[in-house]
Design a protein around this motif. Sequence first.
Motif, PDB file in Angstrom:
ATOM      1  N   ASP A 360       0.885  -1.414   0.233  1.00 31.13           N
ATOM      2  CA  ASP A 360      -0.076   0.308   0.132  1.00 31.13           C
ATOM      3  C   ASP A 360       0.868   0.961   0.406  1.00 31.13           C
ATOM      4  OD1 ASP A 360      -2.172  -1.728  -0.198  1.00 31.13           O
ATOM      5  OD2 ASP A 360      -2.783  -1.274   2.201  1.00 31.13           O
ATOM      6  N   ALA A 362       2.887   3.709  -2.492  1.00 32.73           N
ATOM      7  CA  ALA A 362       3.029   4.350  -3.592  1.00 32.73           C
ATOM      8  C   ALA A 362       3.957   5.197  -3.572  1.00 32.73           C
ATOM      9  CB  ALA A 362       1.887   4.644  -4.380  1.00 32.73           C
ATOM     10  N   ASP A 363       4.723   5.969  -4.676  1.00 28.19           N
ATOM     11  CA  ASP A 363       6.022   6.511  -5.024  1.00 28.19           C
ATOM     12  C   ASP A 363       6.873   6.645  -4.098  1.00 28.19           C
ATOM     13  OD1 ASP A 363       4.826   7.810  -7.777  1.00 28.19           O
ATOM     14  OD2 ASP A 363       3.295   9.155  -6.135  1.00 28.19           O
ATOM     15  N   ASN A 392       8.210  -6.356 -14.023  1.00 30.28           N
ATOM     16  CA  ASN A 392       7.403  -5.269 -14.561  1.00 30.28           C
ATOM     17  C   ASN A 392       6.186  -4.770 -14.779  1.00 30.28           C
ATOM     18  OD1 ASN A 392       6.914  -2.341 -13.362  1.00 30.28           O
ATOM     19  ND2 ASN A 392       8.243  -1.496 -14.535  1.00 30.28           N
ATOM     20  N   ASN A 394       3.166  -4.808 -14.973  1.00 25.53           N
ATOM     21  CA  ASN A 394       2.447  -4.042 -14.472  1.00 25.53           C
ATOM     22  C   ASN A 394       2.392  -2.534 -14.386  1.00 25.53           C
ATOM     23  OD1 ASN A 394       0.213  -6.130 -15.101  1.00 25.53           O
ATOM     24  ND2 ASN A 394       0.532  -6.832 -12.737  1.00 25.53           N
ATOM     25  N   ASN A 395       3.359  -2.930 -14.888  1.00 20.30           N
ATOM     26  CA  ASN A 395       4.341  -0.913 -14.763  1.00 20.30           C
ATOM     27  C   ASN A 395       3.503  -0.604 -12.594  1.00 20.30           C
ATOM     28  OD1 ASN A 395       4.826  -1.102 -17.327  1.00 20.30           O
ATOM     29  ND2 ASN A 395       2.860  -0.339 -18.225  1.00 20.30           N
ATOM     30  N   ASP A 396       4.173  -1.561 -11.590  1.00 25.89           N
ATOM     31  CA  ASP A 396       4.180  -1.435 -10.859  1.00 25.89           C
ATOM     32  C   ASP A 396       5.555  -0.394 -10.341  1.00 25.89           C
ATOM     33  OD1 ASP A 396       1.968  -2.955 -10.380  1.00 25.89           O
ATOM     34  OD2 ASP A 396       2.934  -4.103 -10.468  1.00 25.89           O
ATOM     35  N   VAL A 413       5.593   2.902  -7.972  1.00 24.34           N
ATOM     36  CA  VAL A 413       5.107   3.702  -8.431  1.00 24.34           C
ATOM     37  C   VAL A 413       3.154   3.830  -7.953  1.00 24.34           C
ATOM     38  CG1 VAL A 413       6.428   4.277 -10.149  1.00 24.34           C
ATOM     39  CG2 VAL A 413       4.948   2.397 -10.742  1.00 24.34           C
ATOM     40  N   LYS A 414       3.180   2.226  -8.408  1.00 20.92           N
ATOM     41  CA  LYS A 414       1.784   1.694  -6.958  1.00 20.92           C
ATOM     42  C   LYS A 414       2.152   0.868  -6.653  1.00 20.92           C
ATOM     43  CE  LYS A 414       0.297   0.881 -12.826  1.00 20.92           C
ATOM     44  NZ  LYS A 414      -0.574  -0.317 -13.206  1.00 20.92           N
ATOM     45  N   PRO A 415       1.044   1.091  -5.322  1.00 19.97           N
ATOM     46  CA  PRO A 415       0.880   0.583  -3.898  1.00 19.97           C
ATOM     47  C   PRO A 415       0.605  -1.246  -4.197  1.00 19.97           C
ATOM     48  CG  PRO A 415      -1.283   1.447  -4.054  1.00 19.97           C
ATOM     49  CD  PRO A 415      -0.165   1.914  -5.455  1.00 19.97           C
TER      50      PRO A 415
END
Length: 883
Positions: A360, A362-363, A392, A394-396, A413-415
């Motif tokens: 949970d 991000a960034d 990667n 899912n571009n997480d 970049v994504k939780p």
Amino acid sequence: MAPGGIFRFCLIVTILAQPAQSCFPRSIRSQVPVKIDPGYVITQVPLDHCGDVGLSLSSSDPHFTVNTDGTIVVAVVSMVTKIRSFQVWVKAGRGQPRRVDVQLIPDTEQLHQYTLHAQSAPWNQAHKRFKRRWSPLPFNIIENALPPFPKEVELIGSDSSVNYTVRYTIEGPGVTQPPMNVFSVVHETGMVIVHRAVDRELYPKLVFQARVTDKLTGKETDRPLDITVLVLDLNDNPPTFLGPLEFQVVEQSRPDTEVGVVTATDRDEAGTPHTQIKFSLLTENQLFNIHPQSGKITTKSGTLDREVQATIPVTVEIRDMNGAKSGLFNTAIATITLVDVNDNPPTFTETILKADVEEDKADLLVLRIPVEDRDEVNTQNWKAKFVITHGNENNDFRMDTDPTTNEGLLYVVKPLDYEKGRLVALIVSAQNEVPLVNSLTSWNTIPVELSVSDVDEGPEFSPLIKVIRVKENTPIGTILGSYMALDPETRSNTGIRYLKVSDPGSWLSVGEETGELKVTNLIDLESDLVTNAMYNITVNAVDPSSKSGMGMITLLIEDTNDNIPVPDDRVLVLCEEEGKRGSVTVMAHDPDLLPYSSPYDFQLSGESPKKWRLRDAQNISVVLEQAVDMPRGNYEVEMRIADLQDKGDVQVVNVKVCRCLGGQCVAATSSVGMGAWGTLALLLALAMLLLLCLLFVVVCNSRGEKMYIDDSSGGMLLHSNTEAPGEEVKSANLLMIPPVGGLDVIDQSAKETGLLDQNRNVSAGDMSGTTQQTMGQQQVYQSSRQDFMSNSVHHQNSFYTSGGQYRGRANYSDSLYQKQANHSLFNTWDTNKLYLDEVFLYLLCLSLTRNNHLHFLLKHSGHLAGTMLSTIYFISARMYSIQ
């Protein structure tokens, strides 16, 4: 010593003494032209086998000189008509000089031609002389000749010495001009003597003049002769480098790639061995070559590596005499810099990387990945670029580069979701901004393992956005389904409560425990709360630990035909048009969407088709026009407007037929005839004209009386006992009348006849005639300029009350036909008429009292008549418009 030992000793001595004598030949034969000029190289004594022992060479014939490398050069022009012999002496150190016999053999063909020419020459014919001649021909000296000085050089002579006792003198460069005192001459014999050495690089040739005179009389016995002395070159200047010795070449270049060119020069005489430069590299390496004649440096192999050695110094030698050992030379260090190419990929300092990351989040910067690159720092060959090649999808994650340290920066970049995966495996590749030059080398990669840690999370809706299709006007109480959330750890919805966060129209209710969705209000597609047929409701799910999760319900509303088309405007204006019946466009609208809206069907109903008709029906409009001529007034038109599904109703449109100005109906209409008011206006104008004439007669009889206009008098003329115009008539402000109608003409005419003098002041008598008072500018004609301008210039843009009071500006189209303006017209005209009458009477009387009666009337009768006609027309037009 035994006889055998003595023999062996003598043999050894003979052998040891032999090299100095046998390293060069005993004799040399060379074929030469009949005439050989100075600088001509005859041959060379081979000295290659004489070792490094210092040798000195000299010639027995002064016409020839021998250089240190054994080259025999002509020093003085010479003729070889037969075999000519001389000796060259070679001395090694302190040893005895050895002789080399040199024989010059003339060229056979040239000798034959020379003999034929000599036999036919004029000077070989007896008793014939065409001109006097000097001797000798140009001669030479060797530059920087060694002492002792002075030395005899050459004998000059004139054939006039046969008949005279002559005296020789010389002058010019080398004698009396720079270089000074190099040569002198023996006056009696003509022998030229050199006194010091000369540098050829400064004076390659000296030309001085010789004269011959009679020793007794001092007269010249022959013409002056220019003597040319050629200074023969010696190899006394070593070659020198030109330009900087700094070069660049790309690393990993192929063999024979040009690096640069070394340039050099030599001050000695061009075209001789003294200036034949040979280039060579003294540095022992296998990296570079240099061309011996051009000086071009090239690569020797393809193994140049900037990372091993970025700058390579090499020693370059330049030697004249074409590189002979006896030649003069110079050396210098050339610096060769290797230009970097991307031949080294970034390398990782570790074999595997690991890191922990909370779900949970991000960034978030997760990991710094260090790399090393041997290429030049801060260039595109060095700057790293990181790419996630695996894991990667899912571009997480995102990879950046630290511009200072060149490290890779791994971001989430994504939780991440612990419940979906506790370990994330990535493959990261380190690359450069430019490709590698070596196709056999590839980019390096490294595995990265991320451990996802568990965090107690709030409920999660699935899906995050729930889309429900619903028709508008769905009955209240209809259940549309449910929207529930689950605990991500237990995957259960037990104990979760649901609360609405946003529902602007209160269209749905959400069951607190079940998440049931029920219609609670009218769902209207045409509502302002709907955007692109979508209506959003936000719901919050809260678990027993008070953790919450947000979800959204989107109602995708389907249209129903619940609206009929109606006119945009219920009241329309139809403007009359000259020569044809008017028309107006009726436009309608229906808030429903296709296929429940346009194109609309327009039909007249009731009694409307008798007076009206429709044409040019478009998608949402139709043109309504008159079917018969109709008077001005208001009409109700019944029209049925239906949508594409023929759903509609009869609509009533009010149409106002009127005369328009600026697209708007005027306030009143006018009749065609002139009417009673118009006739009355003409009669009043005639009566006023007659009354004005009578006033002219009465007032002008009182020529001795003065008058003035005063605001307090209400526009009346006041009598004065003054016989003639006094000082008050001279006021400059008495007649400040604006140029309206014919007044400017009268004013100008009065000025031309001298009736008006604007430099005088007007004084009026007291009302009782006992006192006089000087009137100022405001007393004589107070507010005449402002009121007159307002009434005459702005009468179309202003209106007055019934009392004549100014009430401000009004729109032209409105004030022109307003009844209030019509009632105040006469009051306004009365006010203006008083000013006009006062001005005209005053001007006329003033003119007549000056004995200009006939002149004034004749000159201004046309203007007066025009003014009166304009007044009559104005009143008539106003009365006509009122009626």
